[in-house]
Write an enzyme that holds these catalytic residues in place. Structure first.
Site, short mmCIF file in Angstrom:
data_model
loop_
_atom_site.label_atom_id
_atom_site.label_comp_id
_atom_site.label_asym_id
_atom_site.label_seq_id
_atom_site.Cartn_x
_atom_site.Cartn_y
_atom_site.Cartn_z
N ASN A 30 0.40 -0.25 6.20
CA ASN A 30 0.87 -1.11 5.11
C ASN A 30 1.52 -2.31 5.77
O ASN A 30 2.42 -2.17 6.59
CB ASN A 30 1.89 -0.36 4.24
CG ASN A 30 2.48 -1.24 3.14
OD1 ASN A 30 1.95 -2.29 2.83
ND2 ASN A 30 3.59 -0.79 2.56
N GLY A 31 1.08 -3.51 5.41
CA GLY A 31 1.66 -4.72 6.00
C GLY A 31 0.58 -5.67 6.48
O GLY A 31 -0.61 -5.51 6.17
N GLU B 168 0.60 -10.18 -17.30
CA GLU B 168 0.32 -9.27 -16.19
C GLU B 168 -0.37 -7.99 -16.62
O GLU B 168 -1.07 -7.38 -15.80
CB GLU B 168 1.58 -8.97 -15.38
CG GLU B 168 2.66 -8.21 -16.08
CD GLU B 168 3.91 -8.04 -15.20
OE1 GLU B 168 3.82 -8.23 -13.98
OE2 GLU B 168 4.98 -7.74 -15.75
N LYS C 101 3.24 -2.53 -7.33
CA LYS C 101 4.63 -2.45 -7.77
C LYS C 101 5.59 -3.14 -6.81
O LYS C 101 6.44 -3.91 -7.22
CB LYS C 101 5.01 -0.97 -7.92
CG LYS C 101 6.43 -0.74 -8.43
CD LYS C 101 6.56 -1.20 -9.87
CE LYS C 101 7.93 -0.92 -10.45
NZ LYS C 101 8.07 -1.54 -11.77
N HIS D 78 7.94 -31.87 -24.90
CA HIS D 78 7.64 -32.63 -23.70
C HIS D 78 6.32 -32.18 -23.07
O HIS D 78 6.17 -32.17 -21.85
CB HIS D 78 8.78 -32.50 -22.69
CG HIS D 78 10.06 -33.11 -23.18
ND1 HIS D 78 10.37 -34.43 -22.99
CD2 HIS D 78 11.09 -32.57 -23.89
CE1 HIS D 78 11.54 -34.69 -23.54
NE2 HIS D 78 12.01 -33.57 -24.09
N ARG E 263 1.51 1.51 -5.98
CA ARG E 263 1.70 0.58 -4.86
C ARG E 263 0.41 -0.11 -4.45
O ARG E 263 0.42 -1.03 -3.62
CB ARG E 263 2.29 1.32 -3.65
CG ARG E 263 3.61 2.00 -3.91
CD ARG E 263 4.12 2.67 -2.65
NE ARG E 263 4.47 1.68 -1.64
CZ ARG E 263 5.68 1.16 -1.48
NH1 ARG E 263 6.66 1.53 -2.29
NH2 ARG E 263 5.92 0.28 -0.55
N LYS F 184 5.25 -10.41 -18.99
CA LYS F 184 4.80 -9.07 -19.34
C LYS F 184 3.41 -9.12 -19.97
O LYS F 184 2.54 -8.30 -19.66
CB LYS F 184 5.79 -8.40 -20.31
CG LYS F 184 7.06 -7.90 -19.69
CD LYS F 184 6.89 -6.66 -18.87
CE LYS F 184 7.04 -6.82 -17.41
NZ LYS F 184 7.71 -7.78 -16.71
N TRP G 258 -3.69 -1.80 -1.37
CA TRP G 258 -3.68 -3.09 -2.05
C TRP G 258 -4.21 -4.09 -1.03
O TRP G 258 -3.59 -4.32 0.00
CB TRP G 258 -2.27 -3.47 -2.51
CG TRP G 258 -2.24 -4.72 -3.34
CD1 TRP G 258 -2.42 -4.82 -4.69
CD2 TRP G 258 -1.99 -6.06 -2.87
NE1 TRP G 258 -2.31 -6.14 -5.09
CE2 TRP G 258 -2.05 -6.92 -3.99
CE3 TRP G 258 -1.74 -6.61 -1.62
CZ2 TRP G 258 -1.85 -8.30 -3.90
CZ3 TRP G 258 -1.55 -7.99 -1.51
CH2 TRP G 258 -1.61 -8.80 -2.65
N CYS H 202 0.84 -1.19 0.00
CA CYS H 202 0.00 0.00 0.00
C CYS H 202 0.88 1.25 0.00
O CYS H 202 2.07 1.18 0.28
CB CYS H 202 -0.91 0.00 1.22
SG CYS H 202 -1.82 -1.54 1.46
N GLU I 164 10.25 -13.86 -19.42
CA GLU I 164 9.94 -12.46 -19.16
C GLU I 164 8.89 -11.93 -20.12
O GLU I 164 7.99 -11.19 -19.74
CB GLU I 164 11.21 -11.61 -19.22
CG GLU I 164 11.02 -10.12 -19.03
CD GLU I 164 10.43 -9.73 -17.68
OE1 GLU I 164 10.03 -8.56 -17.55
OE2 GLU I 164 10.36 -10.58 -16.77
#
Length: 612
Positions: free
Chosen positions: A100-101, A492, A607, A508, A27, A489, A74, A2, A485
């Protein structure tokens, strides 16, 4: 994860807080809120949704105040809604807090408070905490700052908190453990924030709180204590961030701005460290510990997400050039194992923010076992640089877009320089190869710029695949992490299901997915695996898959069989990830925009992952 903002001083608090929340919205953006002390009243304005939604609601009210706290959330405990949004007010109505936490033992504290008559409106652990503070404050009759300290000694978990009190409009209390918090020092005013971006418009002097420190701002003075009640001397640092760096600068989104900043961000990463003409390479942050790496039994790389992919590239580079065994670990898994780590192991922790909770915990575990810890981080003053023995900053500048782009290339640049420096010291790389790689590395910013010139072509290709339900990304060797990567991208920010695989592993299992509706992205640049990649492409085409291929300039063989090709400048294969990833970043960006997705603030993400 947050975002926290606070202000106390002579200016109007609300405009400073709401602007700060907008800058911290990367955030968390499930809900937002502000608490203000106004003429003997404690008023809270909060709403589900973005900061703009909260502001639309709040601006209909009188917002004059000289002290306040704000939060962009968040969600962890409790779904995103108006009630669960912060700030939270204590039952007595005189204390407000943002957090935050995660308070891990909140359930037992809540049960005890309910037995004392406390009631709760939200599902959050944060509301439990502020009532716990109130209970201690009322029953012990100690000053509020002392009540906060006593409460913090009894909670388990991570936190960054800010508290204001209706009884004392000249008091602002903040504390942190495991979640970042910065105090900005102005003239007769103080600022609080999760990072420096909301502060730099007003002051460049800051104090980064350490774990288990409490900041008490009262009557224009700052006091810092730890939770043992020992007063600490504030360490004031100067923040070197230009205001323009945290603005969009004419771009539609931060993500595309940051993609296009990569020629500069990589050049900034190399500047002052690399002089190819002189054959000189120096990373001051690791110089004093270089013998540790030279004599290491093993290198363990700890990271999460995009940083983990950068670590995979580094695994190839360190093993090839330095001839040291490398293991790349998800920090989130490493911390819950009982890993075999010793004094001759070197651990490299990679994090853009320097605040990733799992990576910090993994560092602590490795450190307790005697390993030497190096950090690769972007944010000056963050927790990882303070916790590691040594390390290097990437100097990529602020990265606001939630989907990491320029941090990835900057991390690889630092890790490559680190590997080359160690290889020369060990003698595992010839002088001619060493100098050749320095020369080639110095050309990378220009080659990234050439890749960015392909943007119009990539936008056209993106339009053909914006409605795809699935994507497959395949690469070999150094380009396998790039495939991972690229897939990350896309998923997300566009919400398209995408997977990355080593190209040889396609047979496979994943080959069962190939049909005419499956786009397959190959990273097929000229390297030691080129012929194998050509064969893999032919296997996909035989099953009617549609191939998008990233190839080296002048390629003719893959061009004959792929449906779409994107030509990138040729470079040494160890450096190719710095080049080949650029088209994949652009591809994901354009597809997401065409699908109407919020590329800077994708759903469910934030983030900096500062909670487990």
């Amino acid at each position: 994860m947050c975002g926290i903002v606070g202000y106390i001083g002579k200016k109007e608090a609300y405009p400073i807080i709401v602007k700060g929340l907008q800058r911290l919205e990367y955030r968390g953006y499930d809900s937002a809120g502000v608490a203000l002390l106004q003429d003997g009243e404690l008023n809270v304005y909060k709403k589900k949704g973005k900061v703009a939604d909260m502001h639309d609601y709040a601006k209909a009210h009188d917002l004059k105040s000289r002290i306040g706290i704000g939060h962009t959330r968040w969600a962890t405990h409790g779904e995103p809604n108006d009630v669960n949004a912060h700030p939270h007010v204590s039952n007595g109505g005189k204390l407000a807090m943002i957090h935050n936490g995660i308070i891990e033992n909140y359930a037992s504290i809540k049960t005890d408070l309910i037995s004392k008559g406390y009631t709760f409106q939200s599902e959050t652990d944060s509301e439990v905490f502020i009532n716990f503070v109130e209970d201690i404050y009322l029953n012990t009759k100690v000053p509020l700052a002392e009540a906060v300290r006593l409460a913090l000694n009894q909670v388990v978990g991570a936190y960054a908190i800010a508290i204001i009190s209706l009884e004392d409009p000249n008091l602002l209390i903040a504390a942190r453990k495991g979640s970042p918090l910065v105090v900005g020092l102005g003239k007769d005013e103080f600022f609080l924030a999760s990072d420096a971006t909301p502060i730099i418009e007003y002051t460049n002097e800051v104090v980064y709180l350490d774990d288990q420190e409490i900041a008490i701002i009262k009557d224009g003075n700052l006091t810092i204590k730890n939770i043992e009640d020992v007063e600490m001397k504030p360490y004031v640092q100067t923040v070197d961030i230009e205001l323009e760096a945290i603005e969009k600068g004419g771009y539609d989104h931060f993500m595309i701005k940051e993609i296009f900043e990569q020629p500069k961000s990589v050049a900034d990463c190399l500047r002052g460290r690399l002089n190819a003409k002189a054959g000189h390479l120096h990373l001051g942050g690791i110089h004093d510990y270089s013998n540790k790496i030279v004599n290491a039994d093993r290198i363990v790389i700890l990271a999460c997400g995009t940083s983990w992919h950068a670590g995979l590239v580094a695994e190839y580079i360190f093993e090839e050039f330095c001839r040291i065994s490398v293991e790349v670990e998800y920090a989130s898994e490493f911390r819950y194992r009982n890993p075999i780590i010793g004094e001759k192991d070197v651990v490299i922790a990679i994090s853009q923010s320097g605040e990733t909770a799992d990576t910090l915990a993994a560092i602590g575990l490795a450190k307790s076992k005697g390993a030497t810890i190096f950090g690769v981080c972007n944010v000056v003053g963050s927790s990882i640089p303070r916790m590691t023995h040594a390390g290097s900053y990437t100097h990529a500048g602020p990265e606001i877009g939630v989907a990491s782009t320029k941090a990835f290339t900057a991390q690889i640049s630092v890790l490559t320089m680190m590997a080359l420096m160690i290889a020369q010291k060990k003698g595992t790389l010839s002088e001619s190869s060493y100098r050749s790689l320095l020369v080639e590395l110095e050309t990378i910013p220009d080659k990234i710029a050439k890749c960015l010139d392909l943007n119009p072509q990539i936008e056209i290709i993106s339009a053909k695949f914006k409605d795809a339900a699935n994507f497959l990304y395949l690469g070999r060797g150094y380009n396998f992490p790039v495939a991972l990567e690229g897939a990350l991208k896309l998923k997300e920010i566009s919400y398209i299901h995408a997977e990355g695989y080593p190209a040889a592993e396609m047979k496979h299992g994943p080959i069962a997915l190939i049909d005419e509706s499956m786009p397959v992205v190959f990273i097929g640049t000229k390297d030691s695996s080129y012929e194998k990649i050509v064969s893999n492409i032919q296997e996909v085409k035989a099953r009617k898959g549609e191939v998008i291929a990233i190839v080296s300039e002048g390629d003719t063989e893959i061009a004959e069989i792929a449906d779409h090709i994107i030509e990138v400048p040729h470079t040494h294969e160890a450096l190719m990830p710095l080049v080949s990833v650029i088209p994949l970043q652009l591809l994901s960006y354009h597809i997401a925009v065409m699908r109407g997705c919020n590329v800077d603030q994708p759903r469910n993400l934030a983030k900096s992952v500062t909670v487990e």
